[in-house]
Design an enzyme around this catalytic site. Structure first.
Site, PDB file in Angstrom:
ATOM      1  N   ASN A 135       0.865  -1.184   0.000  1.00 46.94           N
ATOM      2  CA  ASN A 135       0.000   0.000   0.000  1.00 46.94           C
ATOM      3  C   ASN A 135       0.897   1.227   0.000  1.00 46.94           C
ATOM      4  O   ASN A 135       2.021   1.185   0.489  1.00 46.94           O
ATOM      5  CB  ASN A 135      -0.876   0.008   1.256  1.00 46.94           C
ATOM      6  N   HIS A 152       0.980   5.195   1.357  1.00 47.40           N
ATOM      7  CA  HIS A 152       0.305   6.087   2.296  1.00 47.40           C
ATOM      8  C   HIS A 152       0.987   7.457   2.218  1.00 47.40           C
ATOM      9  O   HIS A 152       2.213   7.529   2.211  1.00 47.40           O
ATOM     10  CB  HIS A 152       0.407   5.511   3.714  1.00 47.40           C
ATOM     11  N   GLU A 175       4.962  10.440  -4.347  1.00 47.59           N
ATOM     12  CA  GLU A 175       4.389   9.089  -4.417  1.00 47.59           C
ATOM     13  C   GLU A 175       4.585   8.478  -5.800  1.00 47.59           C
ATOM     14  O   GLU A 175       4.850   7.283  -5.934  1.00 47.59           O
ATOM     15  CB  GLU A 175       2.886   9.130  -4.118  1.00 47.59           C
TER      16      GLU A 175
END
Ligand code: GRF
Length: 200
Positions: free
Chosen positions: A111, A113, A183
């Site tokens: 994932n 974050h 990201e």
């Protein structure tokens, strides 16, 4: 299996800009991997549209379609199996992955974050809430984290993390935009690390 491409699923709920950056990095950087599934809890979203345009099979799977959580989890596992998925990359997936799936894919779910976990994670810490909390706490830096998913929210071991400065006058939105840019580089780098470490 020299020519084996690792089969990936992207789980998304929205725009899917992280999914896009992963897809492009796989092509541009020649990673031995491919997306064989894009799964979403929404029938229409940016990620599903992008997958459709690029010939990636899509599945709309929502808990609402099932009578029980167990049946929902079983359908998710069936879908993953049908598409031969080896690793799951959560990219803006705003649902908890069923525990049966987390257990079946132990250390094979990542994932991303938008903060430096373990800080600013956990229930309720998603989207703009994260950046608001960082600003309210008066932090001078924030960042992004790619981590393995385990049954607890945002608690799995960190694979890769990168810092992003908080600038004077930042709003939650300006900070979110700077972190999102980070990201888009971090997730492909984490995928590369995952694929490389696995072969050692
Ligand atoms: C990102 O900020 C990511 O960290 C979080 O949700 C956002 C997803 O954006 N999990 P996108 O759908 O990848 O554009």
């Amino acid at each position: 299996m020299a020519n084996h491409k690792t089969r990936l699923a992207a789980f998304c709920s929205g725009t899917g800009s992280n999914f896009r950056s992963l897809y492009h990095a796989i092509n541009e950087r020649g990673f031995p991997a491919e997306f064989t599934l894009c799964l979403s809890n929404r029938s229409e979203c940016g990620a599903i549209a992008f997958a459709g345009q690029h010939g990636i099979p899509t599945v709309h799977l929502s808990e609402k379609q099932y009578d029980t959580h167990r049946a929902f989890a079983a359908a998710m596992l069936k879908s993953l199996e049908e598409h031969g998925v080896e690793y799951i990359l959560l990219a803006g997936y705003l649902r908890k992955v069923p525990e049966a799936v987390v257990n079946a894919y132990s250390f094979r779910i990542l994932n991303i974050h938008p903060a430096l976990l373990p800080e600013f994670g956990g229930p309720g810490m998603y989207g703009i809430n994260v950046h608001k909390a960082v600003l309210e706490a008066g932090r001078k830096e924030t960042g992004a984290t790619v981590h393995y998913v385990d049954p607890e929210y945002d608690k799995g071991p960190v694979l890769l993390q990168r810092k992003v400065p908080v600038e004077p006058g930042d709003t939650p939105e300006s900070l979110a935009a700077r972190v999102l840019k980070c990201e888009h580089r971090l997730y492909p780098d984490a995928l590369e690390k995952l694929l490389t470490d696995r072969e050692i």
